[in-house]
Structures are given as C-alpha cells and as structure tokens.
Design a protein around this motif. Structure first.
Motif, PDB file in Angstrom:
ATOM      1  N   GLY A  53     -17.027  25.527 -52.602  1.00 52.44           N
ATOM      2  CA  GLY A  53     -15.780  26.227 -52.908  1.00 52.44           C
ATOM      3  C   GLY A  53     -15.224  26.938 -51.692  1.00 52.44           C
ATOM      4  O   GLY A  53     -14.003  26.959 -51.474  1.00 52.44           O
ATOM      5  N   ALA A  54     -16.114  27.530 -50.882  1.00 52.34           N
ATOM      6  CA  ALA A  54     -15.651  28.216 -49.672  1.00 52.34           C
ATOM      7  C   ALA A  54     -14.953  27.236 -48.737  1.00 52.34           C
ATOM      8  O   ALA A  54     -13.895  27.538 -48.171  1.00 52.34           O
ATOM      9  N   ALA A  55     -15.523  26.054 -48.560  1.00 54.34           N
ATOM     10  CA  ALA A  55     -14.863  25.034 -47.745  1.00 54.34           C
ATOM     11  C   ALA A  55     -13.534  24.623 -48.368  1.00 54.34           C
ATOM     12  O   ALA A  55     -12.534  24.399 -47.666  1.00 54.34           O
ATOM     13  N   SER A  56     -13.509  24.545 -49.694  1.00 54.70           N
ATOM     14  CA  SER A  56     -12.282  24.144 -50.385  1.00 54.70           C
ATOM     15  C   SER A  56     -11.170  25.171 -50.230  1.00 54.70           C
ATOM     16  O   SER A  56      -9.991  24.835 -50.363  1.00 54.70           O
ATOM     17  N   THR A  57     -11.519  26.450 -49.979  1.00 49.01           N
ATOM     18  CA  THR A  57     -10.463  27.440 -49.760  1.00 49.01           C
ATOM     19  C   THR A  57      -9.623  27.084 -48.542  1.00 49.01           C
ATOM     20  O   THR A  57      -8.429  27.372 -48.497  1.00 49.01           O
ATOM     21  N   ILE A  58     -10.251  26.436 -47.555  1.00 49.34           N
ATOM     22  CA  ILE A  58      -9.487  25.973 -46.386  1.00 49.34           C
ATOM     23  C   ILE A  58      -8.521  24.874 -46.798  1.00 49.34           C
ATOM     24  O   ILE A  58      -7.343  24.878 -46.429  1.00 49.34           O
ATOM     25  N   PHE A  59      -8.991  23.903 -47.595  1.00 49.99           N
ATOM     26  CA  PHE A  59      -8.104  22.837 -48.075  1.00 49.99           C
ATOM     27  C   PHE A  59      -6.989  23.416 -48.941  1.00 49.99           C
ATOM     28  O   PHE A  59      -5.825  23.019 -48.833  1.00 49.99           O
ATOM     29  N   HIS A  60      -7.370  24.332 -49.811  1.00 47.81           N
ATOM     30  CA  HIS A  60      -6.401  24.942 -50.719  1.00 47.81           C
ATOM     31  C   HIS A  60      -5.312  25.661 -49.928  1.00 47.81           C
ATOM     32  O   HIS A  60      -4.116  25.540 -50.231  1.00 47.81           O
ATOM     33  N   ALA A  61      -5.722  26.418 -48.890  1.00 46.81           N
ATOM     34  CA  ALA A  61      -4.746  27.151 -48.083  1.00 46.81           C
ATOM     35  C   ALA A  61      -3.872  26.204 -47.266  1.00 46.81           C
ATOM     36  O   ALA A  61      -2.710  26.506 -46.990  1.00 46.81           O
ATOM     37  N   THR A  62      -4.403  25.042 -46.898  1.00 47.27           N
ATOM     38  CA  THR A  62      -3.672  24.108 -46.046  1.00 47.27           C
ATOM     39  C   THR A  62      -2.715  23.226 -46.834  1.00 47.27           C
ATOM     40  O   THR A  62      -1.575  22.994 -46.415  1.00 47.27           O
TER      41      THR A  62
ATOM     42  N   GLU B 200     -13.483  34.773 -49.134  1.00 47.03           N
ATOM     43  CA  GLU B 200     -13.243  34.934 -50.565  1.00 47.03           C
ATOM     44  C   GLU B 200     -14.497  35.491 -51.238  1.00 47.03           C
ATOM     45  O   GLU B 200     -15.610  35.346 -50.723  1.00 47.03           O
ATOM     46  N   LYS B 201     -14.292  36.109 -52.383  1.00 46.27           N
ATOM     47  CA  LYS B 201     -15.430  36.400 -53.252  1.00 46.27           C
ATOM     48  C   LYS B 201     -16.060  35.085 -53.700  1.00 46.27           C
ATOM     49  O   LYS B 201     -15.370  34.079 -53.874  1.00 46.27           O
ATOM     50  N   ASP B 202     -17.384  35.096 -53.915  1.00 46.51           N
ATOM     51  CA  ASP B 202     -18.068  33.837 -54.231  1.00 46.51           C
ATOM     52  C   ASP B 202     -17.560  33.203 -55.518  1.00 46.51           C
ATOM     53  O   ASP B 202     -17.392  31.985 -55.598  1.00 46.51           O
ATOM     54  N   SER B 203     -17.294  34.016 -56.536  1.00 46.13           N
ATOM     55  CA  SER B 203     -16.823  33.428 -57.798  1.00 46.13           C
ATOM     56  C   SER B 203     -15.420  32.852 -57.650  1.00 46.13           C
ATOM     57  O   SER B 203     -15.109  31.796 -58.217  1.00 46.13           O
ATOM     58  N   SER B 204     -14.549  33.499 -56.891  1.00 48.58           N
ATOM     59  CA  SER B 204     -13.205  32.962 -56.650  1.00 48.58           C
ATOM     60  C   SER B 204     -13.275  31.679 -55.826  1.00 48.58           C
ATOM     61  O   SER B 204     -12.538  30.718 -56.090  1.00 48.58           O
ATOM     62  N   ALA B 205     -14.163  31.651 -54.835  1.00 49.47           N
ATOM     63  CA  ALA B 205     -14.325  30.441 -54.026  1.00 49.47           C
ATOM     64  C   ALA B 205     -14.790  29.275 -54.891  1.00 49.47           C
ATOM     65  O   ALA B 205     -14.307  28.140 -54.754  1.00 49.47           O
ATOM     66  N   ALA B 206     -15.739  29.540 -55.798  1.00 45.27           N
ATOM     67  CA  ALA B 206     -16.225  28.474 -56.672  1.00 45.27           C
ATOM     68  C   ALA B 206     -15.100  27.935 -57.554  1.00 45.27           C
ATOM     69  O   ALA B 206     -15.005  26.724 -57.794  1.00 45.27           O
TER      70      ALA B 206
ATOM     71  N   HIS C  16     -21.897  30.180 -47.785  1.00 47.72           N
ATOM     72  CA  HIS C  16     -22.102  31.112 -48.890  1.00 47.72           C
ATOM     73  C   HIS C  16     -23.178  32.115 -48.514  1.00 47.72           C
ATOM     74  O   HIS C  16     -24.300  31.749 -48.168  1.00 47.72           O
ATOM     75  N   VAL C  17     -22.810  33.390 -48.581  1.00 44.73           N
ATOM     76  CA  VAL C  17     -23.739  34.477 -48.296  1.00 44.73           C
ATOM     77  C   VAL C  17     -24.237  35.018 -49.639  1.00 44.73           C
ATOM     78  O   VAL C  17     -23.497  35.634 -50.390  1.00 44.73           O
ATOM     79  N   ASP C  18     -25.494  34.762 -49.925  1.00 46.12           N
ATOM     80  CA  ASP C  18     -26.130  35.215 -51.163  1.00 46.12           C
ATOM     81  C   ASP C  18     -27.177  36.265 -50.798  1.00 46.12           C
ATOM     82  O   ASP C  18     -27.704  36.240 -49.670  1.00 46.12           O
ATOM     83  N   PRO C  19     -27.480  37.212 -51.687  1.00 45.56           N
ATOM     84  CA  PRO C  19     -28.515  38.198 -51.351  1.00 45.56           C
ATOM     85  C   PRO C  19     -29.857  37.602 -50.952  1.00 45.56           C
ATOM     86  O   PRO C  19     -30.640  38.259 -50.262  1.00 45.56           O
ATOM     87  N   GLU C  20     -30.136  36.353 -51.372  1.00 50.25           N
ATOM     88  CA  GLU C  20     -31.451  35.783 -51.062  1.00 50.25           C
ATOM     89  C   GLU C  20     -31.410  34.583 -50.126  1.00 50.25           C
ATOM     90  O   GLU C  20     -32.368  34.337 -49.395  1.00 50.25           O
ATOM     91  N   VAL C  21     -30.307  33.814 -50.139  1.00 53.85           N
ATOM     92  CA  VAL C  21     -30.237  32.618 -49.295  1.00 53.85           C
ATOM     93  C   VAL C  21     -28.860  32.497 -48.649  1.00 53.85           C
ATOM     94  O   VAL C  21     -27.871  33.025 -49.159  1.00 53.85           O
ATOM     95  N   LEU C  22     -28.827  31.809 -47.517  1.00 51.09           N
ATOM     96  CA  LEU C  22     -27.579  31.425 -46.872  1.00 51.09           C
ATOM     97  C   LEU C  22     -27.432  29.919 -47.015  1.00 51.09           C
ATOM     98  O   LEU C  22     -28.388  29.176 -46.776  1.00 51.09           O
TER      99      LEU C  22
ATOM    100  N   GLY D  62     -11.278  24.372 -40.453  1.00 48.60           N
ATOM    101  CA  GLY D  62     -11.665  25.782 -40.402  1.00 48.60           C
ATOM    102  C   GLY D  62     -12.910  26.059 -41.214  1.00 48.60           C
ATOM    103  O   GLY D  62     -13.606  25.149 -41.678  1.00 48.60           O
ATOM    104  N   ILE D  63     -13.182  27.356 -41.397  1.00 43.82           N
ATOM    105  CA  ILE D  63     -14.387  27.821 -42.066  1.00 43.82           C
ATOM    106  C   ILE D  63     -13.998  28.700 -43.247  1.00 43.82           C
ATOM    107  O   ILE D  63     -13.166  29.614 -43.110  1.00 43.82           O
ATOM    108  N   GLY D  64     -14.592  28.425 -44.393  1.00 44.76           N
ATOM    109  CA  GLY D  64     -14.445  29.294 -45.556  1.00 44.76           C
ATOM    110  C   GLY D  64     -15.752  30.030 -45.800  1.00 44.76           C
ATOM    111  O   GLY D  64     -16.829  29.443 -45.704  1.00 44.76           O
ATOM    112  N   VAL D  65     -15.662  31.311 -46.083  1.00 45.49           N
ATOM    113  CA  VAL D  65     -16.838  32.139 -46.291  1.00 45.49           C
ATOM    114  C   VAL D  65     -16.760  32.756 -47.675  1.00 45.49           C
ATOM    115  O   VAL D  65     -15.746  33.362 -48.040  1.00 45.49           O
ATOM    116  N   ALA D  66     -17.827  32.580 -48.456  1.00 45.75           N
ATOM    117  CA  ALA D  66     -17.913  33.169 -49.796  1.00 45.75           C
ATOM    118  C   ALA D  66     -18.994  34.239 -49.778  1.00 45.75           C
ATOM    119  O   ALA D  66     -20.120  33.985 -49.334  1.00 45.75           O
ATOM    120  N   THR D  67     -18.659  35.438 -50.246  1.00 43.81           N
ATOM    121  CA  THR D  67     -19.604  36.549 -50.244  1.00 43.81           C
ATOM    122  C   THR D  67     -19.614  37.223 -51.606  1.00 43.81           C
ATOM    123  O   THR D  67     -18.650  37.107 -52.372  1.00 43.81           O
TER     124      THR D  67
END
Length: 747
Positions: A724-733, A529-535, A424-430, A484-489
């Motif tokens: 949620g970002a990790a779950s996007t990989i499960f969801h896609a698979t 994915e967008k962070d809210s969609s990933a969540a 998860h890429v957040d404006p303040e933390v990773l 794989g890797i899921g990225v939420a931004t």
C-alpha cells in the motif's frame, strides 16, 4: 531642481545631537532625522531616498518641514485615522498570513491604517513578499544572518523570555512560497498569544535564587545544542527584568548568539511575525508545533505558585533532520541515495489521468470503451492513448474480433512502466517491497526491529533495507521509471511535518521527523501515510474494479487501524489521522479507564490478544510461544484453522470486539463493503474473522433492511501496508483529481 539647503556647518550643534539621538533611538522619527542629517551632508533627494529606502516625496516632505519649522516640524503630529507609530512586525505578520491576493502593500496599508509607502519600505527592509520568494532579513540587533530561519524553542520564567531560532545558509531550492495549508492561521497564532498572556500573569516567586536561574538557562541552551547540532543558534530576548544578570552574557557563555528585538516592534508582534514566517516558509512547522508551544505555556501558567519559579518553560521542538548544513554524518558518510532522479512518467493533463484510471480499473479495454466510460471524445482518447503508448505507460493487447467493422485493439497498463518502493515501519518488523504498476511484488525483504535502537539507528536500518531491496530489483526497474518511495507508519502521524508522534506500541519513535530523515538519505519523491490508510490505497489500486466503490479497510497488524476510501479517494481527515479504530471499539463496548477515557483494547492487538485469550480458555501454547508473540499467534491460528474449538473461540472473541467497531463505522458512514487484511489476518483465522464480523455488521445496523454489507478478504498479501505504501506513489501520480482535492504531499 532640489531646493537650496544648509550644509553640515549650518546645523546647530543642539539640533544635530537631537537628530542623531532620534536615529539611534529608532522609531517613527528616525527616518525624518536621517533625511535631515544626510541632506546636511549635501546629498540630493534621490540619493537620500535610495539610502533610506523611502520615496523621494517623503524626503522632500521632511526637508520642507525642517526648513519651515526646524526640529519641531519633525515631531509627531496627530493624524486622524492613522497610527502615529508603525509596528513593523505587525506589517510582516499581516503580509505572510494574507490569503492569496490579499498581501499587496496597499491592501495591508488599508487594513492596518498605515501609509502605502511605509508598508512597502518595511517589507523591503525585511525582504518579505506575499509569495515569500526571497529569504527574509530579520532586523534584530544585531541582525540575524540573511538565511533560512526556523523557530526552535522558547525559554520563559518570571524574569525573562528568549525566543530561540536556528539558521542555515539559504539554498535556492528552498526559496518557495507557502504550501497549501502550511500557514498556521489566525487561530494558531491566537492560541500562542493567549498562552503567553496567561504565562505573563504568573507572579514572581518570593525567593528565586540567581544561580539557579543561570543554571536553568545554561542547561536549556546546552540541550538545544544537543538536539539541533547542525543549527547556528540565536537567542532573541523578548523581555528581561535584569534579575540575575543580562541574558546576553548567559547566551555568550552557552555558545549562542544573543540578539535584541528590532527597534520598531514589540515582543508580542515580533513573536507573531516569527511564527508566521516559520510556518509559511517551512511545511515542517505545522499547527502541531505551535499548539505544543501553547500547551507548554498554558501548563506553566496553571501550576501552583512556587512550582512556577522552579519549572520555567523550556520548550524545544523536535530535531529537523539535516535541514541545517552542519548535521552531516560522522566520518563524512554519504547519506543521500540518488535513486530515482527525475521520473519520466510526467503526466501532462487531467484527461491523461482519467484515461489511465479507466484502463487500470478495467484491466484491458478498447479505446471506444474508454470514451464511453469517461465521456471523452473518441478523438481525445485516441490522441491521449497514442501519447501514452509512445511513452511506454500503456501497451496494446491482442486484437478482439468486432461484430461489425474492423477488429478492436484493446490497451492495458504496462506493469513494468513504473515501480515504487514501499516501506512499512511496524513496532516489531520492517518490511520493504518494490512493486510495479500491476501491484506485482518484484522484490521484498523483512527484518526484525531492534527494540533498543535509537531513532537515528532505526532510520539508518530503514535506509539500508530500502537500498538493499532496490539494488536487488535494479534490473527490473526501467530507467526513468522509478517513481519514488512510500512509507507507512503506525499512527498518529503529523503528515505536514513528516513526524511520527507517539505510536502506542513504539515509544522510541516519539516525535521522530521520519520523512525528512529519509529525505536526507534518498533523492526521490517520498510520501508518508498511516499504515491503515496506505493499505486502503493499495487495496484500491490493486483491487481495480472490485474496489471501485467506497469501503473501509480494517488493517490487522500490531494494533488494528481503519483506512477509509470515500468519494473516490482516501479520507485522511483534518490531521491525516482518520481511522483510529481502537478507541471506536472501546466506545462501542463501553470500555473506559478510571479517567473516563476509552481504553486501549487488548483485543485490538491481535498477535497478543488471541494467544492470551486462548491461554485463558485453557489452551497450552508451549514454551517457545510463551516468549514469542508472533509464534504464539501462529500456533493459535494453525489450531483454529484445524478446527480446535478453544482456538476458534479465542479468535471469535477477538473478532467480536473488532466487529463492534466495524458496526459503528458501517452505521456512521453508510457503506456496504468492509475489507479485512494485514499481517495477522492469516489463513488460519481469516474465515473466522470474516464470518464473525459479517454477522455483526449485517445483523445489528440500523439500516440493515436497506443494504447488505460485504465483508471480504484483502486482495493484498501479508505485506499489505508495504504494498500500500508503494501504491501511494502510484495513487499520487496517476489518480485524477479536481481542484480542491489535493494529492498527498510529495517531498
């Protein structure tokens, strides 16, 4: 047998010169003249046809005409219903943009009014097929290298226009057809076409100044080299009035190879063809890239007189990571991490996904219950279950005693059968987490973001963080089970090109091709994915049966976003940016700025708005909280959880604004579940948020007599977006999908 024909000495010198001029000139008479000249050298029809890439019938036809009528027989003859001049770029554009099955040579020939043989010859010359399986050969003068070509920029002023392209050696794995939805479509090309037409209506400025024009183009080319350091750059002149010297000299001084248009094209159709080739071969060349170009051209055309000459169009697209071979790291550091390789969980059928979905939702379930829930026969369920058990995706649980017959043996999903990395890429933390199929966090790590870091430094930080977490979890990840890797931004994002556009609270991330920069560092599937969609995807995956219905996930982070789970799948919208919640709240509260645009509400940034509201109401936060928004939020949250009336009031005010936006969603979508989560939905404020938003979405909706809206806490942890970002990989698979509902792109 070929007819007798005069040798070279039999051609009159005047005819030979005219035929040679036609060949050099190009156009429709070039092939005819070449046929006669080659025949004069004694070549047979078959050899001439092979050299010129035309049919033997065409060769014989033009030889007979020359025999009968001399040079006059090779001139243009009016042919009703068929154009006398063929524009090759028009053929290429029609080929690459044709819908499935519509790009055959005969279909293109019928549509454009050309001969089938001419269309086939043009496509062979450009090496373009409907499936786009080969690397095109663009016959500019001199020809572009036979390599992958990206459109990188456009320079235009009142005297010239140059199309800037980049090339790199073609890689076999890149030879693919267009991805679904990758084609720009007629509407995007039309927008670029109209914008260029508007730019051409701009009259020249009365005092352009030659040196200034040279400086502008030189500066543009220098900026292009800085932005695309690994590309071999080529500038193709679309038109040039000759003012201030030829463009070829300027390109040579700028270290860019100059090219003229192909002989048998116009600048307009050539531009269309290049846009079409770029978009159909490269998914990262999305609608947005060319709509940005159209906007730049329109802005140029709309400026008042003198400013047009002073400010030419200098459009350059964002960097395309290291698609170009030369863009390697300084010092030769290896960028690609070989995590993952090929994953062994390769589902063979839609029904396997159906069975896994039934098991996942139930937690533990017998084969008979799977058959009942899915409608599959018991024989099919048994066969699929045996296969999934053998591959280690399912595992048998303790037997259940049946009321009659033999005991039933239920199955469940094996949690450690697969793992994914969520970032998860957040404006303040990773935040990076390794998650198994049950949603359990195997390893996690959070690090602050350096606010002054460049995009490349931030991506390096993300890669180091991800590798570190994967290494720490290495023993728990089964060989072949890393998916794989899921990225939420933060949004907005351009999923087609893998680009973070311009998140309001992270200005350094404007137009950063994050997906492809990460692909340069990890050798495994990556989903963005967008962070809210990933969540929301994580909530659906980990929530199992509790979330097996439509819902809205309100993500309370550095900003508030909405993830929409509708009709059994995540709703992304046309641009994959559905759920921009802040403007919806502003509209609901009638809060607009001076231009009439919905405000960016401070209430939709909880770590800032809650402490500020509490301070405005008279709460003293202390010196440390005054300089640290997260600490300030923690102090107010703790006070609210302890019953402090001022802190509670501050939280309720912010929750009230968010609740108004949630009310609009409830009325618009007719849903009955709102889930609250995110890093700033903490224990101290959770009950206050839940109570206030529940009150609003149940007291005020139009259909309140017909439904009760449940407002519930998320089943995810504070790392909701990363999980949620990790779950996007499960969801896609694993999620079963019918045709027409594609999974997110996994690159």
């Amino acid at each position: 047998m070929n007819p007798p024909y005069r040798d070279a000495s039999g051609l009159p010198e005047e005819d030979r010169r005219l035929l040679q001029y036609w060949v050099a000139e190009g156009g429709s008479r070039a092939v005819r003249a070449a046929v006669v000249l080659l025949a004069a050298q004694g070549l047979r029809n078959a050899e001439i046809a092979r050299r010129l890439e035309v049919s033997r019938q065409t060769v014989g036809n033009w030889r007979q005409r020359f025999d009968a009528s001399g040079v006059a027989g090779l001139r243009e003859r009016p042919r009703p219903g068929r154009p006398s001049i063929i524009d090759e770029a028009e053929v290429i554009t029609r080929t690459v943009l044709a819908p499935d099955g519509g790009g055959a040579s005969r279909a293109v020939a019928r549509e454009l009014g050309y001969s089938h043989a001419a269309v086939a010859a043009i496509r062979r010359r450009w090496r373009v097929t409907p499936g786009n399986a080969t690397v095109p050969a663009v016959p500019t003068r001199p020809p572009l290298p036979q390599a992958e070509v990206w459109v990188l920029g456009l320079y235009l002023d009142t005297h010239r226009a140059l199309l800037l392209v980049g090339t790199r050696p073609a890689a076999p794995e890149r030879h693919h057809g267009a991805s679904p939805g990758a084609s720009p479509g007629a509407e995007v090309i039309a927008a670029v076409d109209a914008a260029v037409e508007a730019a051409l209506t701009v009259p020249p400025s009365p005092a352009p100044g030659e040196r200034r024009g040279q400086d502008r183009l030189a500066g543009y080319l220098a900026e292009a080299r800085r932005r695309h350091p690994g590309a071999s750059l080529h500038a193709i002149t679309l038109w040039d009035t000759g003012e201030g010297g030829p463009s070829s000299q300027r390109c040579a001084r700028g270290g860019v190879v100059h090219h003229a248009l192909p002989v048998r094209t116009t600048w307009r159709t050539f531009l269309r063809a290049m846009v079409g080739l770029d978009c159909t071969r490269h998914p990262e060349s999305s609608h947005r890239v060319y709509l940005d170009l159209a906007a730049a051209l329109t802005h140029y055309a709309d400026r008042p007189g003198i400013a047009r000459e002073r400010q030419p169009v200098r459009w350059l697209r964002e960097p395309i990571a290291t698609h170009f071979a030369g863009a390697s790291r300084a010092g030769g550091e290896q960028r690609r991490e070989s995590w993952g390789g090929a994953n062994q969980i390769d589902l063979g059928s839609f029904n396997e996904c159906v069975v896994i979905e039934a098991v996942r939702l139930a937690g533990t379930i017998t084969r008979g219950e799977i058959s009942h829930r899915t409608g599959l026969t018991q024989q099919s369920v048994s066969r699929i279950s045996r296969s999934l058990l053998h591959r280690g995706i399912l595992v048998e649980d303790d037997r259940r005693q049946a009321t009659s017959g033999k005991p039933r043996t239920p199955v469940r999903l094996r949690g450690d059968a697969g793992h994914a990395l969520g970032i998860h890429v957040d404006p303040e933390v990773l935040t990076a987490v390794v998650v198994d199929l049950d949603g359990a966090i195997v390893r996690s790590r959070t690090e602050p973001v350096a606010q002054t870091a460049s995009p490349d430094q931030l991506v390096d930080h993300i890669a180091r963080l991800g590798r570190g977490v994967l290494s720490a979890a290495g023993g728990a990840v089964r060989p072949g089970g890393f998916l794989g890797i899921g990225v939420a931004t933060p949004g907005p994002v351009d999923v087609a090109s893998g680009t973070v556009l311009d998140p309001p609270l992270l200005s350094v991330w404007r137009d950063v091709p994050l997906l492809y920069m990460l692909k340069d560092r990890f050798r495994c599937p990556i989903v963005m994915e967008k962070d809210s969609s990933a969540a929301a995807i994580g909530e659906r995956w980990i929530g199992r049966n509790r979330r097996a219905r439509d819902f809205v996930y309100l993500y309370l982070g550095t900003g508030v976003g909405a993830g929409l789970f509708l009709g059994g799948d995540i709703h992304r919208g046309v641009s994959a940016n559905a759920g921009e919640f802040g403007q919806l709240c502003a509209v609901a509260l009638e809060r607009v700025d001076a231009d009439g645009r919905p405000e960016i509400l401070p209430e939709c940034n909880p770590p800032v708005s809650i402490p500020e509201t509490a301070a405005r109401l008279g709460m003293v936060l202390g010196p440390r909280a005054a300089h640290d928004p997260r600490e300030a939020h923690r102090v107010v949250s703790a006070a609210a959880g302890a019953g402090d009336p001022v802190a509670e009031k501050a939280v309720r005010q912010v929750a009230g604004a968010i609740g108004r936006g949630a009310l609009s969603l409830v009325d618009l979508l007719d849903i009955d579940l709102v889930v609250l989560g995110g890093p700033f939905f903490t224990d101290g404020v959770a009950d206050l948020y839940t109570a206030e938003i529940s009150r609003i979405v149940n007291d005020f909706p139009t259909a309140r007599r017909l439904r009760r809206v449940d407002v519930e806490r998320s089943v995810l942890s504070r790392e909701a977006a990363a999980v949620g970002a990790a779950s996007t990989i499960f969801h896609a698979t694993f999620t079963p999908r019918l045709a027409g509902r594609p999974a997110p792109t996994r690159r």
